[in-house]
Every structure is written in structure tokens, then in C-alpha cells.
Motif scaffolding. Structure first.
Motif, PDB file in Angstrom:
ATOM      1  N   SER A 310       0.826  -1.215   0.000  1.00  0.00           N
ATOM      2  CA  SER A 310       0.000   0.000   0.000  1.00  0.00           C
ATOM      3  C   SER A 310       0.857   1.261   0.000  1.00  0.00           C
ATOM      4  O   SER A 310       0.413   2.319  -0.469  1.00  0.00           O
ATOM      5  CB  SER A 310      -0.944  -0.005   1.208  1.00  0.00           C
ATOM      6  OG  SER A 310      -0.226  -0.099   2.426  1.00  0.00           O
ATOM      7  N   SER A 313       1.068   2.745  -3.374  1.00  0.00           N
ATOM      8  CA  SER A 313      -0.185   3.207  -3.997  1.00  0.00           C
ATOM      9  C   SER A 313      -0.594   4.556  -3.433  1.00  0.00           C
ATOM     10  O   SER A 313      -1.748   4.771  -3.058  1.00  0.00           O
ATOM     11  CB  SER A 313      -1.299   2.167  -3.776  1.00  0.00           C
ATOM     12  OG  SER A 313      -0.946   0.926  -4.357  1.00  0.00           O
ATOM     13  N   THR A 314       0.335   5.479  -3.387  1.00  0.00           N
ATOM     14  CA  THR A 314       0.076   6.800  -2.830  1.00  0.00           C
ATOM     15  C   THR A 314       0.528   7.876  -3.803  1.00  0.00           C
ATOM     16  O   THR A 314       1.473   7.668  -4.579  1.00  0.00           O
ATOM     17  CB  THR A 314       0.832   6.992  -1.497  1.00  0.00           C
ATOM     18  OG1 THR A 314       2.250   6.952  -1.750  1.00  0.00           O
ATOM     19  CG2 THR A 314       0.466   5.896  -0.499  1.00  0.00           C
ATOM     20  N   GLU A 316       2.202  10.386  -3.023  1.00  0.00           N
ATOM     21  CA  GLU A 316       3.568  10.745  -2.621  1.00  0.00           C
ATOM     22  C   GLU A 316       4.602   9.883  -3.333  1.00  0.00           C
ATOM     23  O   GLU A 316       5.671  10.377  -3.734  1.00  0.00           O
ATOM     24  CB  GLU A 316       3.732  10.599  -1.103  1.00  0.00           C
ATOM     25  CG  GLU A 316       2.948  11.606  -0.275  1.00  0.00           C
ATOM     26  CD  GLU A 316       1.467  11.294  -0.187  1.00  0.00           C
ATOM     27  OE1 GLU A 316       0.686  12.200   0.155  1.00  0.00           O
ATOM     28  OE2 GLU A 316       1.090  10.128  -0.466  1.00  0.00           O
TER      29      GLU A 316
END
Length: 354
Positions: A310, A313-314, A316
């Protein structure tokens, strides 16, 4: 019921139930390896007492529970189901989901004889899950084929991904077309499918299969994905990876877990190194020391998402890539970064997101 932990086999003599959490790995010749279980049984032989319950908890090949019962009868003269009790209670919980699944997933109990099944059920009833009684071999097959089903299901999108590369099509678009408002859709997403259970359990069927090679072919699809990605990278970077910087994101076999057993990330890294690429690695979860994210991707010619953590999956993560490796090729078979492309260039993706 009391649970006590000990590293001494001799303490098993004092227990009402002995739970064995070791399975049957596969030898290199697609043959089941009973060595670990037999070694533990040999250690336990002088310690096992009448009226004890012995439970096999890990995934085992069909017939293993009956083998254990027969081995104890042969070596010690017990009558399993009367004065000693043996059962297979397969552990079915997904990695990192113990607390939410231990009390809800049906607990399959395969006892050697009715009394073995009842005693094993009483042992696991406090966990709160519904108990399903069956025979030992049906319990073994249910666990094995649960994993085989997942392994075969995930092979299809991986094979489709390779087919799409051949025809210059987008696998994510094709999957969306397959699944959109269609009652017989359900195609999964591609990715590096591995892990110690999925990769070995097909051999339990393959060893005595009526369709030899069928499940081996499923395995070959998954095992080919790292090479498929490396070949795709080479075509896009001019044919050679020598002294090219390659950043591999993720070492574990599954999202947000620290389990690296049989992960295809390691195979991917070895293939890149054989191409003389300079490889850096980042994983935010595993115990193995890796570089920091920014350090791993800075100046990279190619960044490969090997595990769909995860953390990748940002917004940033994509911004960092755009800042420190703006010209790099991004390889994301998981679509973790939402590019909807297996092979894309960070600059193009960042421009679309701007």
C-alpha cells in the motif's frame, strides 16, 4: 484448556493434544517429501501416551494423515481412533488476517475415526469458528485445492498480460472489457503470484495426476512473469541493461506482509543481475535490510513494482518518482500506482496526474 509453549519434545508427553505445524514440501522431482513429518514422529514415538490427540495443522499431501496414524500404530501398537487419536485440521487463514478469520472461517476437521474428529473439534471449538466434520483425505484435498484454485485463477490474467504485450494491447483495458457489466466476467488482475503455499501445493496433485502437466503449466505461467518483465524492459531500454539502474520495489510475496518465502521478487532481482544491471531494492515491511524509497529510486532507469504494498499506492510515491527519476521506465504489473499500464514512463504518468 491451557496452552503452554516449550522447545522440549519431552514436554509433549504431558500434553492432552499435540499440534504439528509442519507440512509436506515437494522434492525437486515433483514428489512429496515426508521427511520432516517422519522425523518429528520419530522424536515423539517414545513420548506419545494413550488417549492423546495428535493434530496435523499445516498443508499436507493426500494420505498424510492416514500415514501418520498408520506409522504410530506400526511403531507403537496403538489403535488410532480407540486409544490414540489423530486428525487433520487444516489452517486456512490468509497471511496477515489471523484475527479477523480465526473465529469465522469454517474449521474443517478430518479425524481418523469418529472419536478423533470429535476430540479435535473440542480442541478448536473455543476459537468460535463453525466446525465441519469430514474424512482426513477430504480435509487434505479441500485445503490443497483451495490453493490450487487461486493459483490457477491468477495464472489467467498473467497469461493475458503476456498476450497483450504480443498484440500491443493494454491488459487492464482488456480486463475491464471482460468484466464490465458481464455476468460471466470475473477476470482477476495480473501480478507476481507466489508464496510458499501456492507454489508448492499443485505438486500434491501433479505427483499422481490424471492430467500430468496441466498444473505444471499453471506454475510455468507464474514463474515466467519475472522474465517477461525483464524482456519487456530490455526492449524499451535499447536491448541492454548493463550498468542500467534498476529499482525493485517489494520483496515479500504478498501486499503489506513481511513474508518473503518463495517470493518471485528474488527471481526478478537475480534475472536483472544476470543482465548486469545495478539493482537497488526497497521494501517497507520485510525484516531484510533494504534501501530507503527515495534512495532506491533516485536516478533509476527503471522502477519495477514487484509487490503491491500500500505504501506504493500513494500520490507521494509517484511524486517522489517524478522528482528523482523523471525519465525512468515504470513497470507496474499490479497497477499499484494506478497507471493502468504494465510499462509506462514516469514523466508521462506524472503529466497525466498533474
Amino acid at each position: 484448556m491451557d496452552l503452554e509453549l516449550s522447545s522440549l519434545a519431552a514436554d509433549a508427553a504431558q500434553a492432552d493434544a499435540i499440534v504439528l505445524t509442519l507440512g509436506t514440501p515437494a522434492l525437486s522431482h515433483i514428489e512429496i517429501d515426508m521427511g520432516d513429518i517422519r522425523a518429528v514422529l520419530d522424536d515423539l514415538l517414545p513420548l506419545v501416551q494413550p488417549d492423546q490427540l495428535i493434530v496435523l495443522r499445516s498443508t499436507v499431501a493426500p494420505g498424510t494423515t492416514e500415514f501418520v496414524a498408520g506409522y504410530l500404530e506400526k511403531q507403537r501398537g496403538f489403535r488410532v481412533g480407540e486409544d490414540l487419536f489423530v486428525a487433520h485440521v487444516p489452517e486456512r487463514i490468509a497471511a496477515d488476517r489471523f484475527l479477523e478469520e480465526i473465529g469465522t472461517l469454517p474449521c474443517i476437521v478430518g479425524g481418523v475415526g469418529e472419536e478423533s474428529g470429535e476430540r479435535a473439534a473440542r480442541l478448536f471449538e473455543p476459537l468460535g469458528a463453525p466446525i465441519v466434520q469430514t474424512t482426513p483425505v477430504q480435509a487434505e484435498l479441500a485445503k490443497i485445492w483451495t490453493n490450487i484454485l487461486r493459483y490457477a485463477t491468477f495464472a489467467l490474467p498473467n497469461l493475458l498480460m503476456m498476450d497483450c504485450e504480443r498484440y500491443d494491447a493494454n491488459v487492464f483495458d482488456v480486463i475491464e472489457l471482460i468484466n464490465r457489466d458481464y455476468p460471466r466476467g470475473g477476470m482477476a488482475q495480473p501480478g507476481l503470484t507466489a508464496g510458499t503455499c501456492l507454489r508448492k501445493d499443485f505438486t500434491f496433485s501433479e505427483e499422481r495426476s490424471s492430467a500430468p502437466g496441466m498444473l505444471l503449466a499453471v506454475s510455468r505461467v507464474h514463474e515466467t512473469v519475472p522474465l517477461f518483465l525483464v524482456d519487456g524492459i530490455k526492449r524499451r531500454l535499447g536491448g541492454s541493461l548493463r550498468e542500467r539502474r534498476a529499482a525493485v520495489l517489494g520483496l515479500s510475496f504478498k501486499r503489506d506482509t513481511d513474508d518473503e518465502r518463495d517470493s518471485l521478487s528474488h527471481k526478478l532481482i537475480r534475472l536483472l543481475e544476470r543482465e548486469l544491471a545495478d539493482v537497488s531494492v526497497h521494501d517497507p515491511v520485510v525484516a531484510t535490510p533494504t534501501s530507503g524509497f527515495e534512495e532506491a529510486v533516485t536516478g533509476a532507469d527503471v522502477v519495477i513494482v514487484a509487490t503491491n504494498h500500500s505504501a506504493y499506492s500513494t500520490p507521494e510515491a509517484l511524486r517522489t518518482l517524478a522528482e528523482v527519476a523523471p525519465e525512468c521506465l515504470l513497470v507496474d504489473p499490479w497497477n499499484a500506482l494506478g497507471t493502468a499500464q504494465v510499462f509506462a514512463y514516469v514523466a508521462e504518468v506524472a503529466a497525466l496526474r498533474a
